[in-house]
Design an enzyme around this catalytic site. Structure first.
Site, PDB file in Angstrom:
ATOM      1  N   HIS A 164       0.840  -1.207   0.000  1.00  0.00           N
ATOM      2  CA  HIS A 164       0.000   0.000   0.000  1.00  0.00           C
ATOM      3  C   HIS A 164       0.875   1.257   0.000  1.00  0.00           C
ATOM      4  O   HIS A 164       0.582   2.231  -0.685  1.00  0.00           O
ATOM      5  CB  HIS A 164      -0.878   0.034   1.253  1.00  0.00           C
ATOM      6  CG  HIS A 164      -1.852  -1.104   1.379  1.00  0.00           C
ATOM      7  ND1 HIS A 164      -1.797  -2.030   2.389  1.00  0.00           N
ATOM      8  CD2 HIS A 164      -2.923  -1.455   0.618  1.00  0.00           C
ATOM      9  CE1 HIS A 164      -2.788  -2.889   2.266  1.00  0.00           C
ATOM     10  NE2 HIS A 164      -3.488  -2.579   1.196  1.00  0.00           N
TER      11      HIS A 164
ATOM     12  N   LYS B  47      -0.947  -6.416  -8.061  1.00  0.00           N
ATOM     13  CA  LYS B  47      -1.184  -7.610  -7.234  1.00  0.00           C
ATOM     14  C   LYS B  47      -2.597  -8.166  -7.488  1.00  0.00           C
ATOM     15  O   LYS B  47      -2.791  -9.374  -7.580  1.00  0.00           O
ATOM     16  CB  LYS B  47      -1.002  -7.224  -5.766  1.00  0.00           C
ATOM     17  CG  LYS B  47      -1.610  -8.139  -4.746  1.00  0.00           C
ATOM     18  CD  LYS B  47      -0.646  -9.204  -4.361  1.00  0.00           C
ATOM     19  CE  LYS B  47      -1.063 -10.083  -3.215  1.00  0.00           C
ATOM     20  NZ  LYS B  47      -2.443 -10.213  -2.913  1.00  0.00           N
ATOM     21  N   ASP B  48      -3.583  -7.262  -7.578  1.00  0.00           N
ATOM     22  CA  ASP B  48      -4.958  -7.678  -7.867  1.00  0.00           C
ATOM     23  C   ASP B  48      -5.216  -7.408  -9.344  1.00  0.00           C
ATOM     24  O   ASP B  48      -5.912  -6.453  -9.712  1.00  0.00           O
ATOM     25  CB  ASP B  48      -5.927  -6.902  -6.983  1.00  0.00           C
ATOM     26  CG  ASP B  48      -5.685  -7.172  -5.508  1.00  0.00           C
ATOM     27  OD1 ASP B  48      -6.320  -8.069  -4.963  1.00  0.00           O
ATOM     28  OD2 ASP B  48      -4.808  -6.513  -4.917  1.00  0.00           O
TER      29      ASP B  48
ATOM     30  N   GLN C 126     -18.199  -6.405  -0.990  1.00  0.00           N
ATOM     31  CA  GLN C 126     -17.323  -7.221  -1.839  1.00  0.00           C
ATOM     32  C   GLN C 126     -16.935  -8.553  -1.193  1.00  0.00           C
ATOM     33  O   GLN C 126     -16.173  -9.319  -1.758  1.00  0.00           O
ATOM     34  CB  GLN C 126     -16.082  -6.425  -2.253  1.00  0.00           C
ATOM     35  CG  GLN C 126     -15.060  -6.190  -1.147  1.00  0.00           C
ATOM     36  CD  GLN C 126     -13.966  -5.252  -1.602  1.00  0.00           C
ATOM     37  OE1 GLN C 126     -14.195  -4.071  -1.850  1.00  0.00           O
ATOM     38  NE2 GLN C 126     -12.745  -5.765  -1.732  1.00  0.00           N
TER      39      GLN C 126
HETATM   40  P1  AMP Z   1      -6.448  -4.000  -0.422  1.00  0.00           P
HETATM   41  O1  AMP Z   1      -6.265  -3.211   0.833  1.00  0.00           O
HETATM   42  O2  AMP Z   1      -6.011  -5.412  -0.316  1.00  0.00           O
HETATM   43  O3  AMP Z   1      -7.831  -3.838  -1.018  1.00  0.00           O
HETATM   44  O4  AMP Z   1      -5.468  -3.352  -1.491  1.00  0.00           O
HETATM   45  C1  AMP Z   1      -5.525  -1.977  -1.793  1.00  0.00           C
HETATM   46  C2  AMP Z   1      -4.648  -1.726  -2.988  1.00  0.00           C
HETATM   47  O5  AMP Z   1      -3.313  -2.074  -2.679  1.00  0.00           O
HETATM   48  C3  AMP Z   1      -5.048  -2.560  -4.223  1.00  0.00           C
HETATM   49  O6  AMP Z   1      -4.959  -1.749  -5.382  1.00  0.00           O
HETATM   50  C4  AMP Z   1      -4.024  -3.652  -4.230  1.00  0.00           C
HETATM   51  O7  AMP Z   1      -3.772  -4.184  -5.501  1.00  0.00           O
HETATM   52  C5  AMP Z   1      -2.801  -2.925  -3.684  1.00  0.00           C
HETATM   53  N1  AMP Z   1      -1.850  -3.881  -3.129  1.00  0.00           N
HETATM   54  C6  AMP Z   1      -2.081  -4.823  -2.190  1.00  0.00           C
HETATM   55  N2  AMP Z   1      -0.967  -5.556  -1.959  1.00  0.00           N
HETATM   56  C7  AMP Z   1      -0.011  -5.058  -2.791  1.00  0.00           C
HETATM   57  C8  AMP Z   1       1.351  -5.399  -3.053  1.00  0.00           C
HETATM   58  N3  AMP Z   1       1.962  -6.395  -2.408  1.00  0.00           N
HETATM   59  N4  AMP Z   1       2.011  -4.685  -3.986  1.00  0.00           N
HETATM   60  C9  AMP Z   1       1.406  -3.676  -4.644  1.00  0.00           C
HETATM   61  N5  AMP Z   1       0.123  -3.300  -4.448  1.00  0.00           N
HETATM   62  C10 AMP Z   1      -0.583  -3.989  -3.537  1.00  0.00           C
END
Ligand code: AMP
Length: 284
Positions: free
Chosen positions: A37, A155-156, A61
């Site tokens: 993040h 990552k996603d 979600q």
């Molecule tokens: P999340 O909190 O899991 O919904 O992720 C929020 C954002 O952070 C999303 O756009 C994810 O793809 C990104 N993200 C999560 N983990 C990583 C990582 N290891 N590297 C880069 N971006 C990430």
């Protein structure tokens, strides 16, 4: 370091944003912030005058048997990490602030639903409704924050593809920025869900990235048949409950059998002991 403001209501967010003059970068997250993040926040800080990080574990979600209740919530730590990354605002609303009564009474709300073609496979297949919830909350955040740019992690990968399509198809005037995957030293893609892993699963989890690396190595040696690369990757995942290993075109995310252009290998698998569902991907 900037003075970071934590805001929990839409009203305060709107009036605070009104007082700002300059470009805004939005980083949507579910909190439990980590270095992945942080890299998004840093990228947003470089390219915009102001950075808004949303921290919201979005109920729409999550499926009924998923980890909504136990998802880590660590706002105090998130504030520190967002500060280090250069954020100006953390927007951390409650579910009642984000959704209206009908959602809590009927478990329904107006949704932004991406086409079946985008969601009937990969993560969308094993998580029905997931991307409707993601597109809905991201649209709401776009409307509330009105950012110039929004930052998403590779990552996603399917999420990023679907958000790009949504922006195009719904005419959001927002630039979507793709940020590379940040990994632990051993190669495991950093994820808020890694905290669920038992010690033994944490050691084994690295095999997902090793599987991807091996496939890339073989592709670089000239192997173009997707199935051969998938079989090789699969052999690294003994004991895992593999949800999918697939190779898709980077252009349109469709499944490919022979790699002639830029392709992405994606893996989703549950770890052997703690059954934590991890996802990762690598460009081949
Ligand atoms: P999340 O909190 O899991 O919904 O992720 C929020 C954002 O952070 C999303 O756009 C994810 O793809 C990104 N993200 C999560 N983990 C990583 C990582 N290891 N590297 C880069 N971006 C990430």
């Amino acid at each position: 370091m900037k003075n970071l403001k934590v805001i929990s209501t839409k009203k305060e967010l709107k009036s605070y944003l009104k007082s700002l003059c300059g470009t805004i970068g939005l980083v949507p997250t579910m909190g439990a912030l980590h270095n992945g993040h942080k890299s998004l926040i840093e990228a947003a800080n470089k390219e915009n005058d102001f950075v808004v990080v949303s921290v919201f574990v979005n109920p729409t979600q999550f499926g009924p048997n998923e980890d909504y209740d136990k998802y880590p919530r660590t706002l105090d730590k998130d504030v520190e990490l967002a500060k280090e990354g250069g954020a100006d605002i953390i927007f951390a609303p409650s579910p009642k602030e984000m959704y209206t009564d009908i959602y809590f009474e009927e478990k329904e709300t107006t949704l932004v639903c991406p086409p079946y073609k985008y969601v009937n496979r990969l993560c969308g297949k094993s998580r029905p409704g997931h991307f409707d919830g993601v597109c809905t909350v991201v649209s709401k955040l776009f409307n509330l924050v009105k950012p110039n740019r929004a930052y998403f992690g590779q990552k996603d990968a399917q999420q990023l593809f679907i958000i790009q399509k949504m922006v195009e198809e719904l005419d959001f005037d927002i630039e979507i920025k793709k940020c590379p995957i940040v990994r632990e030293l051993d190669g495991l893609a950093i994820s808020s869900r890694n905290t669920y892993l038992s010690e033994s699963d944490r050691k084994k989890a690295v095999n997902i990235s090793l599987a991807l690396k091996k496939a890339k190595e073989l592709k670089d040696k000239g192997i173009k048949e997707a199935q051969t690369l998938i079989d090789t990757a699969f052999s690294y995942l003994e004991g895992f409950d593999v949800d999918y290993i697939e190779i898709v075109s980077l252009e349109d995310f469709t499944k490919i059998d022979t790699i002639n252009n830029k392709a992405l290998m994606l893996i989703a698998a549950k770890t052997p002991e703690t059954k934590v569902r991890l996802i990762d991907n690598m460009e081949l």
